[in-house]
Design an enzyme around this catalytic site. Structure first.
Site, PDB file in Angstrom:
ATOM      1  N   GLY A  98       2.727   3.687   1.429  1.00  0.00           N
ATOM      2  CA  GLY A  98       3.321   3.908   2.745  1.00  0.00           C
ATOM      3  C   GLY A  98       3.886   5.310   2.895  1.00  0.00           C
ATOM      4  O   GLY A  98       4.158   5.758   4.002  1.00  0.00           O
ATOM      5  N   ARG A  99       4.086   5.968   1.779  1.00  0.00           N
ATOM      6  CA  ARG A  99       4.631   7.323   1.869  1.00  0.00           C
ATOM      7  C   ARG A  99       4.209   8.199   0.693  1.00  0.00           C
ATOM      8  O   ARG A  99       4.880   9.159   0.339  1.00  0.00           O
ATOM      9  CB  ARG A  99       6.139   7.257   1.918  1.00  0.00           C
ATOM     10  CG  ARG A  99       6.710   6.347   0.832  1.00  0.00           C
ATOM     11  CD  ARG A  99       7.803   6.959   0.149  1.00  0.00           C
ATOM     12  NE  ARG A  99       8.529   5.949  -0.611  1.00  0.00           N
ATOM     13  CZ  ARG A  99       9.816   5.980  -0.773  1.00  0.00           C
ATOM     14  NH1 ARG A  99      10.506   6.942  -0.259  1.00  0.00           N
ATOM     15  NH2 ARG A  99      10.394   5.056  -1.503  1.00  0.00           N
TER      16      ARG A  99
ATOM     17  N   ASP B  51       9.063   5.807   7.601  1.00  0.00           N
ATOM     18  CA  ASP B  51       8.735   7.132   8.139  1.00  0.00           C
ATOM     19  C   ASP B  51       7.810   7.932   7.220  1.00  0.00           C
ATOM     20  O   ASP B  51       7.471   9.075   7.517  1.00  0.00           O
ATOM     21  CB  ASP B  51      10.031   7.930   8.387  1.00  0.00           C
ATOM     22  CG  ASP B  51      10.888   8.048   7.144  1.00  0.00           C
ATOM     23  OD1 ASP B  51      10.409   7.698   6.041  1.00  0.00           O
ATOM     24  OD2 ASP B  51      12.040   8.494   7.260  1.00  0.00           O
TER      25      ASP B  51
ATOM     26  N   ARG C  34       3.804  13.125  -8.705  1.00  0.00           N
ATOM     27  CA  ARG C  34       3.756  12.231  -9.864  1.00  0.00           C
ATOM     28  C   ARG C  34       2.397  12.332 -10.531  1.00  0.00           C
ATOM     29  O   ARG C  34       1.363  12.414  -9.859  1.00  0.00           O
ATOM     30  CB  ARG C  34       4.000  10.798  -9.393  1.00  0.00           C
ATOM     31  CG  ARG C  34       3.864   9.757 -10.487  1.00  0.00           C
ATOM     32  CD  ARG C  34       4.462   8.440 -10.087  1.00  0.00           C
ATOM     33  NE  ARG C  34       3.746   7.814  -9.002  1.00  0.00           N
ATOM     34  CZ  ARG C  34       4.263   6.853  -8.237  1.00  0.00           C
ATOM     35  NH1 ARG C  34       5.493   6.428  -8.415  1.00  0.00           N
ATOM     36  NH2 ARG C  34       3.546   6.309  -7.279  1.00  0.00           N
TER      37      ARG C  34
ATOM     38  N   ARG D  68      -1.969  -0.758  -9.780  1.00  0.00           N
ATOM     39  CA  ARG D  68      -0.825  -1.626 -10.031  1.00  0.00           C
ATOM     40  C   ARG D  68      -1.288  -3.076 -10.133  1.00  0.00           C
ATOM     41  O   ARG D  68      -2.395  -3.404  -9.667  1.00  0.00           O
ATOM     42  CB  ARG D  68       0.152  -1.529  -8.840  1.00  0.00           C
ATOM     43  CG  ARG D  68       0.548  -0.111  -8.496  1.00  0.00           C
ATOM     44  CD  ARG D  68       0.874   0.009  -6.997  1.00  0.00           C
ATOM     45  NE  ARG D  68       1.035   1.401  -6.589  1.00  0.00           N
ATOM     46  CZ  ARG D  68       2.209   1.993  -6.391  1.00  0.00           C
ATOM     47  NH1 ARG D  68       3.320   1.305  -6.519  1.00  0.00           N
ATOM     48  NH2 ARG D  68       2.274   3.254  -6.063  1.00  0.00           N
TER      49      ARG D  68
ATOM     50  N   ASP E 207       4.155  -4.853  -7.355  1.00  0.00           N
ATOM     51  CA  ASP E 207       3.546  -3.610  -6.855  1.00  0.00           C
ATOM     52  C   ASP E 207       4.111  -2.394  -7.580  1.00  0.00           C
ATOM     53  O   ASP E 207       3.595  -1.291  -7.420  1.00  0.00           O
ATOM     54  CB  ASP E 207       3.751  -3.473  -5.344  1.00  0.00           C
ATOM     55  CG  ASP E 207       5.203  -3.607  -4.925  1.00  0.00           C
ATOM     56  OD1 ASP E 207       5.803  -4.654  -5.236  1.00  0.00           O
ATOM     57  OD2 ASP E 207       5.747  -2.674  -4.329  1.00  0.00           O
TER      58      ASP E 207
ATOM     59  N   GLY F 253       0.837  -1.211   0.000  1.00  0.00           N
ATOM     60  CA  GLY F 253       0.000   0.000   0.000  1.00  0.00           C
ATOM     61  C   GLY F 253       0.860   1.243   0.000  1.00  0.00           C
ATOM     62  O   GLY F 253       2.091   1.179   0.118  1.00  0.00           O
TER      63      GLY F 253
ATOM     64  N   LYS G 101       4.373  11.974  -3.525  1.00  0.00           N
ATOM     65  CA  LYS G 101       5.235  10.935  -2.938  1.00  0.00           C
ATOM     66  C   LYS G 101       6.132  11.558  -1.867  1.00  0.00           C
ATOM     67  O   LYS G 101       6.793  12.557  -2.135  1.00  0.00           O
ATOM     68  CB  LYS G 101       6.080  10.309  -4.052  1.00  0.00           C
ATOM     69  CG  LYS G 101       6.794   9.036  -3.682  1.00  0.00           C
ATOM     70  CD  LYS G 101       7.257   8.316  -4.951  1.00  0.00           C
ATOM     71  CE  LYS G 101       8.067   7.072  -4.639  1.00  0.00           C
ATOM     72  NZ  LYS G 101       8.466   6.370  -5.865  1.00  0.00           N
TER      73      LYS G 101
ATOM     74  N   ASP H 256       7.161   3.755 -10.699  1.00  0.00           N
ATOM     75  CA  ASP H 256       7.859   3.592  -9.419  1.00  0.00           C
ATOM     76  C   ASP H 256       9.363   3.399  -9.596  1.00  0.00           C
ATOM     77  O   ASP H 256       9.886   2.295  -9.539  1.00  0.00           O
ATOM     78  CB  ASP H 256       7.264   2.417  -8.617  1.00  0.00           C
ATOM     79  CG  ASP H 256       6.533   2.932  -7.391  1.00  0.00           C
ATOM     80  OD1 ASP H 256       6.210   4.136  -7.348  1.00  0.00           O
ATOM     81  OD2 ASP H 256       6.293   2.153  -6.461  1.00  0.00           O
TER      82      ASP H 256
HETATM   83  P1  AMP Z   1       9.110   1.040  -3.078  1.00  0.00           P
HETATM   84  O1  AMP Z   1      10.364   0.258  -2.866  1.00  0.00           O
HETATM   85  O2  AMP Z   1       9.324   2.524  -3.022  1.00  0.00           O
HETATM   86  O3  AMP Z   1       8.358   0.624  -4.293  1.00  0.00           O
HETATM   87  O4  AMP Z   1       8.181   0.730  -1.821  1.00  0.00           O
HETATM   88  C1  AMP Z   1       7.740  -0.553  -1.439  1.00  0.00           C
HETATM   89  C2  AMP Z   1       6.745  -0.422  -0.320  1.00  0.00           C
HETATM   90  O5  AMP Z   1       7.358   0.172   0.834  1.00  0.00           O
HETATM   91  C3  AMP Z   1       5.549   0.479  -0.629  1.00  0.00           C
HETATM   92  O6  AMP Z   1       4.444  -0.037   0.050  1.00  0.00           O
HETATM   93  C4  AMP Z   1       5.984   1.805  -0.072  1.00  0.00           C
HETATM   94  O7  AMP Z   1       4.905   2.639   0.224  1.00  0.00           O
HETATM   95  C5  AMP Z   1       6.731   1.390   1.194  1.00  0.00           C
HETATM   96  N1  AMP Z   1       7.752   2.371   1.585  1.00  0.00           N
HETATM   97  C6  AMP Z   1       8.929   2.635   0.962  1.00  0.00           C
HETATM   98  N2  AMP Z   1       9.605   3.596   1.618  1.00  0.00           N
HETATM   99  C7  AMP Z   1       8.844   3.965   2.663  1.00  0.00           C
HETATM  100  C8  AMP Z   1       8.982   4.924   3.718  1.00  0.00           C
HETATM  101  N3  AMP Z   1      10.059   5.706   3.812  1.00  0.00           N
HETATM  102  N4  AMP Z   1       7.979   5.028   4.611  1.00  0.00           N
HETATM  103  C9  AMP Z   1       6.883   4.248   4.535  1.00  0.00           C
HETATM  104  N5  AMP Z   1       6.699   3.331   3.576  1.00  0.00           N
HETATM  105  C10 AMP Z   1       7.658   3.180   2.641  1.00  0.00           C
HETATM  106 MG    MG Z   2       6.745   0.849  -5.131  1.00  0.00          MG
END
Ligand code: AMP
Ligand code: MG
Length: 476
Positions: free
Chosen positions: A92-93, A125, A176, A183, A252, A90, A113, A262
């Site tokens: 997360g940020r 975070d 973005r 996805r 994802d 989901g 983002k 992404d």
């Molecule tokens: P990504 O590697 O950016 O595609 O992220 C993979 C998953 O980790 C997704 O669900 C993101 O929302 C979550 N995520 C990545 N970085 C962070 C962060 N700094 N804080 C919270 N969630 C994160």
């Molecule tokens: Mg991602």
């Protein structure tokens, strides 16, 4: 032209309700400033460049204000990460701020983002650092200018908030743009949690909003799957033809639109190396450059699995089997274009493979060699170690070329400027010192990559020694 304050929203995804996303308000950046913005992305929302100069622009895209008619939501999804199913991911940020409707009637998702923590942040975070935001911004706009299907980037803002990764960094936000943020992992989430009604709802939503042309087909779900597969095959063909390594092809990170999505530790190849792995956390080389087509096909199988409640398994299997031929057809078309070859001949594939083998053996710079070939520059020969073998190949290339006028076509298919890691690195280093001129300069060059621009000779060269083997952290 439309003013920023007057953007019109129609938040269709938000209306799907709380099983699909959660309402979250952005956590603002402190003391925000604008790092860079994209004029061509602004145009997608009917705004001109001047709009980015206003204080309101920085406030909105640093999470200080939200339009009254926007409805920020964090989306839920899951996905296969490095081949292993992760049941709950989901946003997360990042937040889907809302869907803007432009004057052409197109819906554009505004996704912020780095907007702070959400119910899906797990241990994170909720922040994004400046370095990764700049990298996603530059890559989105560079790929788009090359003609490669991709999500877009409107701007990057920077704040004073400290963020802790391998070192202390500062928080940034990237805006973005995409026609959809759905996805493969969205479908997997509802399938594996056995929420088949919600899965059906998501499928209908995707058909209506992204693939309305499939609605009239006898089996709309199958028609849509076919199109996703065709688009994904074409997207990866572009990556292979331009030396783009995505780096984290988890399901994802795969867009239902078949666009590049992404961006993490991606790279454009400098020296040609089929085994190049750009993500230094990818110890097994799952996402190595030459594995991208097979991984995309594997990801298509994950999507297929999630659609088994609606489409026969045997039918899906037959569709998956069409991926490689589709990929190959697009790849050959794009490589012929880069080489200036008209028409299609049986021997083309072998001749392309020979060139790539020579590049592999010599560590030739991929995009520079192809540009020199297109320009008909004799010094291209200096990029190959086995000169006799290159001369032999070049002779056959010449016969394949035939007439004169193909060279114009090849010049328009071979960039002078490529987003090399070391160029991005230089721009990031300056931006970390509050000097945004280099990011802006690089962005400008990359938006017109096919024509030489004054005083930019350095940007067209192969990387200096220090810039050849940069390790790109995947913590972003
Ligand atoms: P990504 O590697 O950016 O595609 O992220 C993979 C998953 O980790 C997704 O669900 C993101 O929302 C979550 N995520 C990545 N970085 C962070 C962060 N700094 N804080 C919270 N969630 C994160
Ligand atoms: Mg991602």
């Amino acid at each position: 032209m439309v003013q920023l304050a007057d953007l019109e929203f129609d938040n269709r995804f938000a209306r799907l309700g709380d099983s699909f996303s959660t309402r979250v308000i952005p956590e603002p950046l402190s003391n925000p400033r604008l790092v860079v913005s994209s004029a061509s992305a602004l145009q997608l929302l009917d705004m001109d460049e001047g709009e980015a100069q206003s204080e309101l622009f920085t406030e909105l895209f640093a999470g200080h204000k939200v339009w009254r008619s926007a409805e920020p939501r964090a989306m839920v999804y899951s996905g296969h990460q490095f081949g292993v199913y992760n049941p709950k991911l989901g946003d997360g940020r990042g937040l889907l701020l809302g869907e803007v409707v432009n004057r052409a009637g197109e819906h554009w998702d505004l996704h912020l983002k780095g907007a702070g923590s959400t119910p899906y942040s797990r241990m994170g975070d909720g922040r994004a650092v400046l370095r990764s935001s700049i990298r996603e911004f530059l890559a989105s706009e560079a790929l788009h200018a090359l003609g490669i299907p991709t999500s877009r980037a409107l701007c990057v803002t920077l704040g004073d908030n400290p963020v802790y990764r391998e070192r202390e960094e500062r928080a940034a936000m990237l805006l973005r743009l995409s026609r959809s943020h759905i996805r493969f992992g969205h479908f997997e989430y509802f399938y594996y949690t056995q929420q088949h009604d919600a899965l059906r709802q998501l499928l209908d939503f995707t058909l209506n909003t992204c693939y309305p042309q499939c609605l009239g087909e006898p089996q709309p779900e199958l028609a849509m799957y076919r199109q996703v597969l065709q688009r994904t095959a074409e997207m990866v063909a572009w990556w292979q033809a331009y030396g783009f390594c995505h780096g984290v092809m988890n399901t994802d990170n795969m867009s239902i639109l078949g666009i590049t999505f992404d961006f993490g530790p991606y790279a454009f190849l400098d020296a040609f190396d089929v085994r190049h792995v750009c993500n230094h956390s990818d110890h097994e080389g799952r996402y190595a450059f030459h594995r991208q087509p097979a991984i995309a096909q594997w990801n298509m199988a994950c999507l297929a699995q999630a659609l088994t409640p609606f489409i026969e398994v045997e039918t899906l299997k037959a569709e998956i089997a069409t991926f490689m031929p589709a990929f190959e057809q697009h790849y050959l078309r794009l490589m012929r274009r880069r080489l200036g070859w008209l028409g299609a001949e049986d021997a083309d594939k072998a001749l392309i493979d020979q060139l790539l083998q020579l590049m592999q053996d010599s560590g030739s710079d991929f995009n520079l060699s192809l540009r020199l070939l297109a320009e008909g520059k004799p010094e291209v020969r200096d990029h190959f170690i086995d000169r006799a073998a290159f001369d032999q190949w070049h002779h056959e290339h010449h016969s394949r070329l035939g007439g004169e006028n193909q060279s114009t076509q090849a010049l328009q298919a071979n960039p002078v400027y490529v987003l090399r890691n070391y160029l991005a690195q230089n721009a990031i280093a300056a931006a970390e010192q509050e000097d945004f001129s280099e990011v802006r300069r690089l962005h400008e060059l990359l938006t017109a990559p096919f024509s030489r621009q004054p005083d930019a000779q350095n940007y067209a060269a192969a990387p200096p020694d220090w810039g050849k083997h940069l390790e790109i952290s995947c913590s972003s």
